[in-house]
Design a protein around this motif. Structure first.
Motif, PDB file in Angstrom:
ATOM      1  N   SER A   1       0.828  -1.209   0.000  1.00 50.65           N
ATOM      2  CA  SER A   1       0.000   0.000   0.000  1.00 50.65           C
ATOM      3  C   SER A   1       0.860   1.256   0.000  1.00 50.65           C
TER       4      SER A   1
ATOM      5  N   ASN B   1       2.123   1.660  -3.485  1.00 49.25           N
ATOM      6  CA  ASN B   1       1.010   2.135  -4.304  1.00 49.25           C
ATOM      7  C   ASN B   1       0.753   3.628  -4.068  1.00 49.25           C
TER       8      ASN B   1
ATOM      9  N   ARG C   1       0.980   6.502  -6.903  1.00 45.82           N
ATOM     10  CA  ARG C   1      -0.147   7.392  -7.225  1.00 45.82           C
ATOM     11  C   ARG C   1       0.205   8.851  -7.028  1.00 45.82           C
TER      12      ARG C   1
END
Length: 87
Positions: A37, A40, A44
């Motif tokens: 996460s 990620n 992003r």
């Protein structure tokens, strides 16, 4: 993760430092519990992978602070870019 209640500060610098501390704490949690996460999130946010790897290699003692600073720096760059092209 629970949303923290941020106290009111006298200066923008105090607010910035408190926010930075909060981001560092969250990054530590993600590093320990859900590393994918974190990756990620950085993807992003478009954090420069090569700059981040270089910074981590130069100072491996505090990775959460380095990651938080890179994340914050990227967000500030986005704000400046939006200001520039808004006009």
């Amino acid at each position: 993760m629970a949303k923290p209640n941020l106290p009111v500060f006298n200066s923008p610098e105090e607010q910035f430092q408190q926010l930075r501390k909060l981001i560092i704490e969250r990054i530590i949690v993600l590093m320990d519990s859900n590393f994918s996460s974190l990756i990620n999130l950085l993807y992003r946010a478009d954090v420069d992978e090569f700059k981040l790897k270089k910074a981590l290699a130069e100072n491996p003692d505090n990775p959460a602070e380095i990651i938080a600073d890179a994340y914050i720096q990227r967000q500030l760059q986005k704000i400046e870019t939006r200001k520039k092209y808004r006009k």
